[in-house]
Design a protein around this motif. Structure first.
Motif, PDB file in Angstrom:
ATOM      1  N   ALA A 281       0.828  -1.204   0.000  1.00 28.96           N
ATOM      2  CA  ALA A 281       0.000   0.000   0.000  1.00 28.96           C
ATOM      3  C   ALA A 281       0.865   1.259   0.000  1.00 28.96           C
ATOM      4  CB  ALA A 281      -0.932  -0.008   1.213  1.00 28.96           C
ATOM      5  N   LEU A 282       1.964   1.231   0.763  1.00 29.40           N
ATOM      6  CA  LEU A 282       2.879   2.372   0.792  1.00 29.40           C
ATOM      7  C   LEU A 282       3.501   2.594  -0.581  1.00 29.40           C
ATOM      8  CD1 LEU A 282       4.415   4.533   2.444  1.00 29.40           C
ATOM      9  CD2 LEU A 282       6.162   2.769   2.899  1.00 29.40           C
ATOM     10  N   SER A 283       3.870   1.509  -1.244  1.00 29.16           N
ATOM     11  CA  SER A 283       4.452   1.621  -2.585  1.00 29.16           C
ATOM     12  C   SER A 283       3.448   2.203  -3.572  1.00 29.16           C
ATOM     13  CB  SER A 283       4.923   0.245  -3.059  1.00 29.16           C
ATOM     14  OG  SER A 283       5.514   0.325  -4.347  1.00 29.16           O
ATOM     15  N   ALA A 284       2.186   1.755  -3.470  1.00 25.19           N
ATOM     16  CA  ALA A 284       1.155   2.291  -4.352  1.00 25.19           C
ATOM     17  C   ALA A 284       0.956   3.783  -4.099  1.00 25.19           C
ATOM     18  CB  ALA A 284      -0.154   1.537  -4.139  1.00 25.19           C
ATOM     19  N   LEU A 285       0.993   4.184  -2.833  1.00 24.90           N
ATOM     20  CA  LEU A 285       0.872   5.597  -2.491  1.00 24.90           C
ATOM     21  C   LEU A 285       2.037   6.388  -3.065  1.00 24.90           C
ATOM     22  CD1 LEU A 285      -0.387   7.965  -0.879  1.00 24.90           C
ATOM     23  CD2 LEU A 285       0.968   7.186   1.091  1.00 24.90           C
ATOM     24  N   ARG A 286       3.242   5.861  -2.883  1.00 21.93           N
ATOM     25  CA  ARG A 286       4.449   6.553  -3.392  1.00 21.93           C
ATOM     26  C   ARG A 286       4.382   6.704  -4.903  1.00 21.93           C
ATOM     27  NH1 ARG A 286       7.972   9.395  -4.430  1.00 21.93           N
ATOM     28  NH2 ARG A 286      10.165   9.408  -3.832  1.00 21.93           N
ATOM     29  N   ASP A 287       3.929   5.670  -5.588  1.00 21.70           N
ATOM     30  CA  ASP A 287       3.870   5.700  -7.051  1.00 21.70           C
ATOM     31  C   ASP A 287       2.750   6.602  -7.572  1.00 21.70           C
ATOM     32  OD1 ASP A 287       5.956   3.921  -7.064  1.00 21.70           O
ATOM     33  OD2 ASP A 287       4.733   2.164  -7.492  1.00 21.70           O
ATOM     34  N   ARG A 290       1.174  11.506  -5.190  1.00 23.75           N
ATOM     35  CA  ARG A 290       0.427  12.396  -4.299  1.00 23.75           C
ATOM     36  C   ARG A 290       1.204  12.802  -3.052  1.00 23.75           C
ATOM     37  NH1 ARG A 290      -4.737   9.742  -2.443  1.00 23.75           N
ATOM     38  NH2 ARG A 290      -3.548   7.790  -2.541  1.00 23.75           N
ATOM     39  N   THR A 291       2.381  12.227  -2.843  1.00 26.87           N
ATOM     40  CA  THR A 291       3.104  12.450  -1.597  1.00 26.87           C
ATOM     41  C   THR A 291       4.244  13.445  -1.766  1.00 26.87           C
ATOM     42  OG1 THR A 291       4.675  10.644  -1.980  1.00 26.87           O
ATOM     43  CG2 THR A 291       2.586  10.094  -0.903  1.00 26.87           C
ATOM     44  N   GLU A 292       4.707  13.941  -0.629  1.00 23.17           N
ATOM     45  CA  GLU A 292       5.877  14.802  -0.584  1.00 23.17           C
ATOM     46  C   GLU A 292       6.816  14.272   0.496  1.00 23.17           C
ATOM     47  OE1 GLU A 292       4.754  18.801   0.120  1.00 23.17           O
ATOM     48  OE2 GLU A 292       3.451  18.945  -1.650  1.00 23.17           O
ATOM     49  N   PRO A 293       8.133  14.388   0.288  1.00 25.64           N
ATOM     50  CA  PRO A 293       9.072  13.940   1.319  1.00 25.64           C
ATOM     51  C   PRO A 293       8.803  14.642   2.646  1.00 25.64           C
ATOM     52  CG  PRO A 293      10.228  14.378  -0.737  1.00 25.64           C
ATOM     53  CD  PRO A 293       8.822  14.883  -0.917  1.00 25.64           C
ATOM     54  N   GLY A 294       8.877  13.877   3.715  1.00 28.01           N
ATOM     55  CA  GLY A 294       8.686  14.440   5.046  1.00 28.01           C
ATOM     56  C   GLY A 294       7.279  14.370   5.566  1.00 28.01           C
ATOM     57  N   GLN A 295       6.318  14.042   4.707  1.00 27.46           N
ATOM     58  CA  GLN A 295       4.949  13.901   5.185  1.00 27.46           C
ATOM     59  C   GLN A 295       4.856  12.772   6.196  1.00 27.46           C
ATOM     60  OE1 GLN A 295       2.620  13.509   1.523  1.00 27.46           O
ATOM     61  NE2 GLN A 295       1.866  15.587   1.818  1.00 27.46           N
TER      62      GLN A 295
END
Length: 316
Positions: A281-287, A290-295
């Protein structure tokens, strides 16, 4: 000695074969509509004979190391979270380390079933923070499809296969918080795998008990994990729970008052992959972009044991 630790890279492996609800419904007693209504799952991945716990873990680990912009020689420790290897000994982690190219790395298996990734993330962080390792690969990999059958629709509809990995490295800040963990061995038989009299290894689960336990007790664990990181749930950018089924994810998220757009839901096309579910799930989110480093990400693992572990980490 490092002051802190952080997630530096994420990788995943999803088996080639996609299995739809229609395909399952043709061989069991429940309909495709029943499956999606009860579980939120529309399809899942089943591993083939050549896709093993070790091979899937190796592929996910290679991807995570590459994402972290490291090379195999940089890896000092490999932790494999799994509960579905057919071979009990030796551990699978040394094979993953060798397949990764980290031939001199320490390596061991961890069996906390569905909570394996969150337990392992705390252990990987501790190894880095105390200077016992520069970089750690933590990979959750499970192959549940051989352990389920149409005679048990509840498990047949839910469980699936896959692997997800992260690289944990040193940091000058706290990028991975302390875990809040626990267990209840008096209910060890609520979710288990056993060899039946006919020789078949089968996973069994008392769904209603699991639902009541997870939805009743995990919200407090989530709050405690945030407190240990010095934040509140309002500060959390993403909630990544174990992908048990959508009803559990939705009920816990509502109890925590986490907005739906912050809840990572990967179960619809992935199913319940036990220790692999959170890193997948984390990998899907990263891909997703929608994310930014440090969130801030809240991880919440729970399941067989009964065991649970929750912690907060920063997005890479």
């Amino acid at each position: 000695m490092n002051r802190g630790s952080r997630i530096a890279g994420v990788g995943s492996y999803r088996p080639v074969r996609r299995v739809s609800n229609d395909e399952l419904a043709a061989t069991t007693t429940v309909s495709a509509q029943w499956i999606v209504e009860r579980t939120g799952i529309s399809a899942r991945r089943y591993a083939g004979d050549d896709e093993t716990v070790v091979s899937m873990a190796t592929a996910a680990s290679i991807a995570a190391v590459k994402a972290a912009d490291l090379v195999p020689d940089d890896i000092d420790l490999v932790i494999l979270a799994t509960s579905t290897r057919e071979q009990l000994a030796p551990a699978g982690a040394p094979q993953v380390a060798t397949g990764l190219g980290a031939r001199g790395a320490g390596a061991f298996d961890l069996n906390a079933v569905c909570a394996g990734f969150t337990f392992g993330l705390s252990m990987a962080s501790a190894a880095v923070r105390t200077g016992q390792a520069r970089n750690v690969v933590l990979v959750g990999s499970d192959k549940l499809s051989p352990m389920i059958g149409p005679e048990l629709p509840d498990t047949y509809a839910i469980f699936a296969d896959g692997a997800g990995a992260v690289v944990v490295t040193g940091a000058d800040h706290e990028g991975i918080g302390q875990a809040v963990w626990g267990s209840d061995g008096s209910r060890h038989d609520v979710i288990e795998s056993r060899t039946r009299e006919d020789g078949a290894l089968r996973a069994t689960m008392d769904g209603p008990i699991v639902y009541r336990w997870a939805t009743g007790e995990m919200p407090a664990v989530a709050h405690a994990a945030c407190e240990r990181f010095g934040v509140t749930l309002a500060d959390i950018d993403w909630f990544v729970p174990h992908q048990a089924n959508r009803r559990i994810i939705t009920t816990i998220s509502r109890a925590l008052k986490v907005p739906a757009d912050k809840v990572v839901d990967d179960i619809g096309e992935t199913g319940n992959t036990s220790s692999a579910s959170i890193p997948l799930a984390l990998s899907a989110l990263r891909d997703s972009g929608r994310t930014e480093p440090g969130q801030l990400v809240l991880f919440l693992g729970f399941g067989s044991g009964l065991s649970h572990a929750g912690l907060v980490a920063r997005m890479c």
